[in-house]
Design a protein around this motif. Structure first.
Motif, short mmCIF file in Angstrom:
data_model
loop_
_atom_site.label_atom_id
_atom_site.label_comp_id
_atom_site.label_asym_id
_atom_site.label_seq_id
_atom_site.Cartn_x
_atom_site.Cartn_y
_atom_site.Cartn_z
N SER A 367 49.59 42.42 35.00
CA SER A 367 48.76 43.61 35.18
C SER A 367 47.29 43.30 34.93
O SER A 367 46.41 43.73 35.68
CB SER A 367 49.24 44.71 34.22
OG SER A 367 48.41 45.84 34.31
N ASP A 368 47.01 42.54 33.86
CA ASP A 368 45.63 42.17 33.55
C ASP A 368 45.03 41.32 34.67
O ASP A 368 43.87 41.50 35.06
CB ASP A 368 45.56 41.41 32.23
CG ASP A 368 45.94 42.29 31.04
OD1 ASP A 368 45.89 43.53 31.19
OD2 ASP A 368 46.29 41.73 29.98
N LEU A 369 45.83 40.42 35.19
CA LEU A 369 45.35 39.57 36.28
C LEU A 369 45.08 40.39 37.53
O LEU A 369 44.11 40.11 38.27
CB LEU A 369 46.37 38.47 36.57
CG LEU A 369 46.52 37.38 35.51
CD1 LEU A 369 47.66 36.43 35.87
CD2 LEU A 369 45.22 36.59 35.36
N ASP A 374 41.27 42.96 41.26
CA ASP A 374 40.66 44.13 41.87
C ASP A 374 39.16 44.18 41.58
O ASP A 374 38.35 44.51 42.47
CB ASP A 374 41.33 45.41 41.36
CG ASP A 374 42.78 45.52 41.80
OD1 ASP A 374 43.15 44.81 42.75
OD2 ASP A 374 43.54 46.28 41.17
N GLU A 375 38.78 43.88 40.34
CA GLU A 375 37.37 43.89 39.97
C GLU A 375 36.60 42.81 40.73
O GLU A 375 35.47 43.05 41.20
CB GLU A 375 37.23 43.67 38.46
CG GLU A 375 35.80 43.59 37.96
CD GLU A 375 35.02 44.86 38.18
OE1 GLU A 375 33.76 44.80 38.17
OE2 GLU A 375 35.64 45.93 38.39
N LEU A 376 37.20 41.65 40.87
CA LEU A 376 36.55 40.57 41.62
C LEU A 376 36.40 40.95 43.08
O LEU A 376 35.37 40.64 43.70
CB LEU A 376 37.37 39.28 41.48
CG LEU A 376 37.34 38.60 40.11
CD1 LEU A 376 38.30 37.42 40.08
CD2 LEU A 376 35.94 38.13 39.76
N GLU A 377 37.42 41.62 43.63
CA GLU A 377 37.32 42.04 45.03
C GLU A 377 36.21 43.08 45.19
O GLU A 377 35.47 43.07 46.19
CB GLU A 377 38.65 42.61 45.49
CG GLU A 377 39.74 41.55 45.65
CD GLU A 377 41.06 42.15 46.08
OE1 GLU A 377 41.18 43.40 46.08
OE2 GLU A 377 41.99 41.38 46.42
N ARG A 378 36.10 44.02 44.21
CA ARG A 378 35.03 45.02 44.27
C ARG A 378 33.66 44.35 44.20
O ARG A 378 32.74 44.68 44.98
CB ARG A 378 35.18 46.01 43.11
CG ARG A 378 34.20 47.18 43.17
CD ARG A 378 34.30 48.01 41.89
NE ARG A 378 33.85 47.25 40.73
CZ ARG A 378 32.58 47.06 40.42
NH1 ARG A 378 31.62 47.56 41.18
NH2 ARG A 378 32.25 46.36 39.35
#
Length: 475
Positions: A367-369, A374-378
């Motif tokens: 889940s953390d990964l 998702d944050e990296l994609e944003r």
């Protein structure tokens, strides 16, 4: 003595038995024993000890065996002196050639360990971390990591002690691995049942019970190390009359390297007939991993009963003493693995709790990964948007640089012509008059105003000498 014996006993026994290379003569009744054909003698194959430094241990002993002085000292040193490190001190008198080989061997081993540490670091994702090799090498107690260049007395002493201790714990570690194997197998079976419907679960349970019943249906297993067990080997493997069973002859027949000892491998070979009663590799219900565990249990039992000096070897004297005990003549029945579960219910419960915790930790990590992803994609989308805007700005600047804006043309007049004012017309303030109306001389023909003069002088302001007498120049 065979290398097989050397590397499956303690390092202490390895070194003590190293010189025992000649076979013990066997006195047999040649009328009852078939004489084997003469074959070229071949050294017994070396068997892996299971230690992670097995190769290093082998090569050190190989090199030390080449030195005559060390061999003589080894032959005259008892076990207690070896334990106290007295044999290791003889390394100072080993030939220079052998010492040089040992030095190079140690350098290679230290390099191997550093490579393993680096590989482990890469797997764990610590490429940017600074590795303290000296600190990590401390875990390898079988060599002196503070001196990675030369093989010294301390290195030999460490190697003897580490190999002795590790080999003593080797069986214990194997038992733990087997217990984990059995619990994992049972856990997976239970998890599989949860995925089935009622009918499928019932069929699977019936099949499981049927396999257990088939596995337990086997001939009686003799007690390992008993007279009945050895007589069966005497008759079926040796082809001799069980009525003529003789313990001394039996020992010499199965001391395969003729060194006067049963090592662990020679003992385990005696249990093959018993194991074949229980396990068949072609049967679905028989697990070969369990067969090896059963073999280990049998060998440990005999060692505990017969090996009185605990050197992991059974001498002829120890063997003959054991054959006179009541346990040898009238042993208890032997309980096989299916009668002795490898783990308790409490151990199984703790194991499943541990698996559940591991699964929870893995799910949390996953889940953390995912959140990180998702944050990296944003952030990547933002960067891509900024990149597009920047590219557009650069293209706009390039267009401005390449676009040519022509300056307004310069107007020149000839003679007394006054250039036509350009731009917007600004009326004169009140009270002022257009002097061009009162002085006809200032009016110019239209054809002169439209001509481009050849004279390059700027005539945007009239010169005084060009005005008629009595006229003032209007700024």
């Amino acid at each position: 003595m065979s290398w097989s014996q050397i590397f499956h006993t303690s390092c202490l026994v390895l070194l003590v038995q190293l010189l025992c290379l000649e076979a013990v003569p066997i006195s047999l009744d040649k009328t009852k024993v078939n004489q084997p054909e003469d074959k070229a003698s071949e050294p017994p194959p070396s068997v892996d000890t299971g230690l992670h430094y097995d190769r290093y241990l082998r090569e050190v002993i190989d090199f030390l065996e080449k030195d005559q002085h060390f061999r003589e000292k080894l032959h005259n040193t008892d076990m207690e002196d070896i334990k106290m490190g007295k044999l290791a001190k003889e390394l100072d008198f080993v030939s220079h050639h052998v010492r040089t080989q040992l030095d190079e061997l140690k350098r290679q081993e230290v390099s191997r360990l550093r490579t393993l540490i680096k590989a482990k670091q890469d797997i764990e994702g610590g490429n940017d971390m600074v590795v303290d090799h000296q600190a990590l090498l401390k875990q390898f107690e079988y060599l002196n990591h503070m001196n990675p260049h030369t093989f010294e007395v301390e290195d030999l002493d460490r190697l003897i002690k580490s190999a002795t201790n590790d080999l003593e714990n080797y069986d214990k570690d194997r038992h733990e691995e087997f217990k984990k194997y059995e619990m994992t197998k049972d856990h997976e079976r239970r998890e599989h049942l949860k995925t089935l419907d009622d009918e499928g679960r019932k069929k699977e349970e019936e099949h499981y019970e049927e396999m257990k019943k088939k596995h337990a249906d086997h001939p009686k297993v003799n007690h390992p190390g008993s007279q009945n067990q050895f007589k069966e080997v005497w008759e079926e493997a040796d082809g001799l009359d069980p009525e003529d069973f003789d313990p001394k002859t039996f020992f010499k027949l199965h001391d395969s390297n003729g060194d006067g000892f049963f090592d662990e491998q020679e003992l385990e070979a005696l249990f093959t007939k018993e194991l074949e009663k229980i396990y068949d590799p072609t049967n679905e219900e028989d697990d070969m991993v369990e067969m090896e565990e059963e073999r280990l249990r049998m060998r440990e039992h005999v060692m505990n009963e017969v090996d009185t000096n605990k050197d992991r070897l059974v001498s002829l004297e120890e063997f003959l003493i054991a054959t006179k005990k009541n346990e040898f003549l009238e042993p208890d029945s032997w309980e096989t693995l299916e009668q002795n579960q490898a783990y308790t219910d409490e151990e199984m419960r703790e194991f499943e709790e541990h698996l559940a915790q591991q699964e929870e930790d893995l799910n949390q990590k996953a889940s953390d990964l995912q959140k990180q992803r998702d944050e990296l994609e944003r952030q990547q989308e933002q960067l891509n948007s900024q990149k597009v805007e920047l590219q557009q700005a650069v293209e706009h600047m390039e267009r401005l640089k390449t676009q040519k804006v022509e300056p307004p043309p310069e107007v020149h007049v000839e003679g007394n012509a006054i250039p036509e004012p350009r731009g917007e017309y600004h009326p004169l303030p009140p009270g002022h008059q257009d002097m061009s109306q009162n002085h006809p001389g200032m009016k110019q023909d239209n054809h002169l105003q439209n001509q481009i003069p050849h004279n390059t002088q700027d005539l945007s302001q009239p010169r005084l000498q060009d005005l008629p007498p009595g006229h003032l120049a209007v700024p």
